[in-house]
Design a protein around this motif. Structure first.
Motif, PDB file in Angstrom:
ATOM      1  N   GLY A  84       8.409  10.198 -21.124  1.00 21.61           N
ATOM      2  CA  GLY A  84       8.794   9.282 -20.113  1.00 21.61           C
ATOM      3  C   GLY A  84       7.657   9.029 -19.097  1.00 21.61           C
ATOM      4  N   PRO A  85       7.644   8.372 -17.808  1.00 21.09           N
ATOM      5  CA  PRO A  85       7.342   8.663 -16.685  1.00 21.09           C
ATOM      6  C   PRO A  85       6.569   9.253 -15.554  1.00 21.09           C
ATOM      7  CG  PRO A  85       8.739   8.034 -16.038  1.00 21.09           C
ATOM      8  CD  PRO A  85       8.851   8.356 -17.532  1.00 21.09           C
ATOM      9  N   ARG A  86       5.127   9.850 -15.593  1.00 19.11           N
ATOM     10  CA  ARG A  86       4.644  11.034 -14.605  1.00 19.11           C
ATOM     11  C   ARG A  86       5.426  10.776 -13.764  1.00 19.11           C
ATOM     12  NH1 ARG A  86       1.504  11.823 -10.055  1.00 19.11           N
ATOM     13  NH2 ARG A  86       0.151  12.927 -10.653  1.00 19.11           N
ATOM     14  N   THR A  87       6.224  12.481 -13.672  1.00 14.56           N
ATOM     15  CA  THR A  87       6.972  13.064 -12.091  1.00 14.56           C
ATOM     16  C   THR A  87       6.430  14.651 -11.824  1.00 14.56           C
ATOM     17  OG1 THR A  87       9.503  13.563 -11.437  1.00 14.56           O
ATOM     18  CG2 THR A  87       9.061  13.853 -14.120  1.00 14.56           C
ATOM     19  N   ALA A  88       6.898  14.546 -10.887  1.00 20.12           N
ATOM     20  CA  ALA A  88       6.621  15.663 -10.074  1.00 20.12           C
ATOM     21  C   ALA A  88       8.515  16.571  -9.657  1.00 20.12           C
ATOM     22  CB  ALA A  88       6.062  15.647  -8.044  1.00 20.12           C
ATOM     23  N   PHE A  89       9.864  15.902  -9.676  1.00 19.77           N
ATOM     24  CA  PHE A  89      10.701  16.277 -10.387  1.00 19.77           C
ATOM     25  C   PHE A  89      11.687  16.407 -11.053  1.00 19.77           C
ATOM     26  CE2 PHE A  89       9.384  13.402  -5.981  1.00 19.77           C
ATOM     27  CZ  PHE A  89       9.621  14.370  -5.564  1.00 19.77           C
ATOM     28  N   SER A  90      10.846  17.380 -11.612  1.00 19.96           N
ATOM     29  CA  SER A  90      11.260  18.184 -13.542  1.00 19.96           C
ATOM     30  C   SER A  90      11.398  18.795 -13.262  1.00 19.96           C
ATOM     31  CB  SER A  90      11.115  17.522 -14.528  1.00 19.96           C
ATOM     32  OG  SER A  90       9.294  18.230 -14.402  1.00 19.96           O
ATOM     33  N   ARG A  91      12.106  19.734 -14.591  1.00 20.51           N
ATOM     34  CA  ARG A  91      12.306  21.233 -14.532  1.00 20.51           C
ATOM     35  C   ARG A  91      10.877  22.278 -14.849  1.00 20.51           C
ATOM     36  NH1 ARG A  91      14.457  24.247 -19.355  1.00 20.51           N
ATOM     37  NH2 ARG A  91      14.190  22.449 -20.725  1.00 20.51           N
ATOM     38  N   TYR A  92      10.177  21.499 -15.105  1.00 23.95           N
ATOM     39  CA  TYR A  92       8.618  22.040 -15.279  1.00 23.95           C
ATOM     40  C   TYR A  92       8.193  21.943 -14.350  1.00 23.95           C
ATOM     41  CZ  TYR A  92      10.306  21.788 -20.021  1.00 23.95           C
ATOM     42  OH  TYR A  92      10.863  22.362 -21.510  1.00 23.95           O
ATOM     43  N   ALA A  93       8.133  20.456 -14.243  1.00 21.60           N
ATOM     44  CA  ALA A  93       7.010  20.440 -12.971  1.00 21.60           C
ATOM     45  C   ALA A  93       7.242  21.629 -12.016  1.00 21.60           C
ATOM     46  CB  ALA A  93       7.219  18.992 -11.570  1.00 21.60           C
ATOM     47  N   GLU A  94       8.990  21.794 -10.737  1.00 22.42           N
ATOM     48  CA  GLU A  94       9.241  22.697 -10.293  1.00 22.42           C
ATOM     49  C   GLU A  94       8.773  24.592 -10.452  1.00 22.42           C
ATOM     50  OE1 GLU A  94      13.156  21.929 -10.165  1.00 22.42           O
ATOM     51  OE2 GLU A  94      12.729  19.785  -9.024  1.00 22.42           O
ATOM     52  N   GLN A  95       8.133  24.452 -11.647  1.00 24.01           N
ATOM     53  CA  GLN A  95       7.454  25.456 -12.326  1.00 24.01           C
ATOM     54  C   GLN A  95       6.786  25.913 -11.708  1.00 24.01           C
ATOM     55  OE1 GLN A  95       9.100  27.040 -16.268  1.00 24.01           O
ATOM     56  NE2 GLN A  95      11.274  25.866 -15.880  1.00 24.01           N
ATOM     57  N   GLY A  96       5.110  24.340 -11.796  1.00 26.00           N
ATOM     58  CA  GLY A  96       4.222  24.411 -11.005  1.00 26.00           C
ATOM     59  C   GLY A  96       3.559  24.088 -12.634  1.00 26.00           C
ATOM     60  N   SER A  97       3.700  23.118 -13.871  1.00 26.63           N
ATOM     61  CA  SER A  97       3.682  23.005 -14.866  1.00 26.63           C
ATOM     62  C   SER A  97       2.581  21.842 -14.305  1.00 26.63           C
ATOM     63  CB  SER A  97       4.536  21.897 -15.302  1.00 26.63           C
ATOM     64  OG  SER A  97       4.253  20.723 -14.888  1.00 26.63           O
ATOM     65  N   VAL A  98       1.448  22.319 -15.464  1.00 29.65           N
ATOM     66  CA  VAL A  98       0.001  21.399 -15.035  1.00 29.65           C
ATOM     67  C   VAL A  98      -0.382  20.844 -16.409  1.00 29.65           C
ATOM     68  CG1 VAL A  98      -3.165  21.966 -15.337  1.00 29.65           C
ATOM     69  CG2 VAL A  98      -1.467  23.589 -14.111  1.00 29.65           C
ATOM     70  N   SER A  99      -0.194  19.210 -16.430  1.00 28.21           N
ATOM     71  CA  SER A  99      -0.445  17.967 -17.200  1.00 28.21           C
ATOM     72  C   SER A  99      -1.942  17.758 -17.264  1.00 28.21           C
ATOM     73  CB  SER A  99       0.910  17.274 -16.949  1.00 28.21           C
ATOM     74  OG  SER A  99       1.384  17.747 -16.640  1.00 28.21           O
ATOM     75  N   ILE A 100      -2.236  17.622 -18.755  1.00 30.80           N
ATOM     76  CA  ILE A 100      -3.698  17.137 -19.007  1.00 30.80           C
ATOM     77  C   ILE A 100      -3.799  16.063 -20.369  1.00 30.80           C
ATOM     78  CG2 ILE A 100      -6.002  18.001 -20.077  1.00 30.80           C
ATOM     79  CD1 ILE A 100      -4.758  20.248 -19.460  1.00 30.80           C
ATOM     80  N   THR A 101      -3.842  14.232 -19.566  1.00 30.68           N
ATOM     81  CA  THR A 101      -3.470  13.916 -21.134  1.00 30.68           C
ATOM     82  C   THR A 101      -4.618  13.224 -21.761  1.00 30.68           C
ATOM     83  OG1 THR A 101      -4.861  11.995 -19.617  1.00 30.68           O
ATOM     84  CG2 THR A 101      -2.521  12.111 -19.079  1.00 30.68           C
ATOM     85  N   MET A 102      -4.365  13.145 -23.093  1.00 35.19           N
ATOM     86  CA  MET A 102      -5.881  13.264 -24.176  1.00 35.19           C
ATOM     87  C   MET A 102      -6.998  12.287 -23.330  1.00 35.19           C
ATOM     88  SD  MET A 102      -5.630  15.875 -26.096  1.00 35.19           S
ATOM     89  CE  MET A 102      -5.117  15.924 -24.493  1.00 35.19           C
ATOM     90  N   LYS A 103      -6.664  11.257 -22.774  1.00 35.71           N
ATOM     91  CA  LYS A 103      -7.417   9.613 -22.653  1.00 35.71           C
ATOM     92  C   LYS A 103      -7.909  10.567 -21.139  1.00 35.71           C
ATOM     93  CE  LYS A 103      -7.665   5.118 -20.142  1.00 35.71           C
ATOM     94  NZ  LYS A 103      -8.400   5.804 -20.083  1.00 35.71           N
ATOM     95  N   CYS A 104      -8.064  11.449 -20.392  1.00 38.55           N
ATOM     96  CA  CYS A 104      -8.319  11.593 -19.018  1.00 38.55           C
ATOM     97  C   CYS A 104      -9.775  12.971 -20.421  1.00 38.55           C
ATOM     98  CB  CYS A 104      -7.748  12.663 -18.398  1.00 38.55           C
ATOM     99  SG  CYS A 104      -8.644  13.321 -17.178  1.00 38.55           S
ATOM    100  N   TRP A 105      -8.894  13.468 -20.474  1.00 42.04           N
ATOM    101  CA  TRP A 105      -9.968  14.358 -21.933  1.00 42.04           C
ATOM    102  C   TRP A 105     -10.756  13.531 -22.473  1.00 42.04           C
ATOM    103  CZ3 TRP A 105     -11.884  19.652 -21.967  1.00 42.04           C
ATOM    104  CH2 TRP A 105     -12.074  19.629 -23.138  1.00 42.04           C
TER     105      TRP A 105
END
Length: 132
Positions: A84-105
């Motif tokens: 889904g689309p990028r969000t700061a409002f999910s249970r993982y985001a609220e647990q301090g998740s860190v996301s890394i896209t392969m495009k950026c990498w």
């Protein structure tokens, strides 16, 4: 602890190592802290040691487009394009998740390889990650 990591990332400082958590060893340019991309999980990996370990697994899987890491839980989610689309409002985001896209990498790896000021050792490390 999550707030300390977020402050360090915002201020472009190194993340302090903490026993029992995931090492955030990827360029801060590619780390999105407190962000999730819901759904699209193709694999859940537990007991991960570093964000780089998660990225390496994602690079090896042609379907993988990004990783979401829960540093406090040492869990890594490999996600495909159905996420889904990028969000700061999910249970993982609220647990301090860190996301890394392969495009950026991949862009980071390419820039490092093109950078004439980088050391050969750094460049080889990033090339190794891209091949894996």
């Amino acid at each position: 602890l999550v707030s300390v990591w977020m402050r360090c990332l915002e201020e472009n400082m190194d993340i302090p190592p903490t026993e029992g958590t995931v090492e955030l060893d990827i360029s801060k340019r590619c780390l999105e802290t407190g962000v999730d991309y819901p759904d699209g999980i193709i694999e859940t990996v537990t007991d991960v040691i570093s964000t780089r370990e998660c990225v390496r697994m994602c690079v090896k899987d042609e379907k993988c487009e990004l990783v979401v890491v829960l540093p406090m839980s040492r869990v890594c989610f490999l996600k495909d394009k159905s996420h889904g689309p990028r969000t700061a409002f999910s249970r993982y985001a609220e647990q301090g998740s860190v996301s890394i896209t392969m495009k950026c990498w991949r862009d980071l790896v390419r820039r490092r390889e093109e950078d004439e000021d980088g050391t050969e050792e750094e460049e080889e490390s990033y090339r190794d990650d891209e091949r894996r």
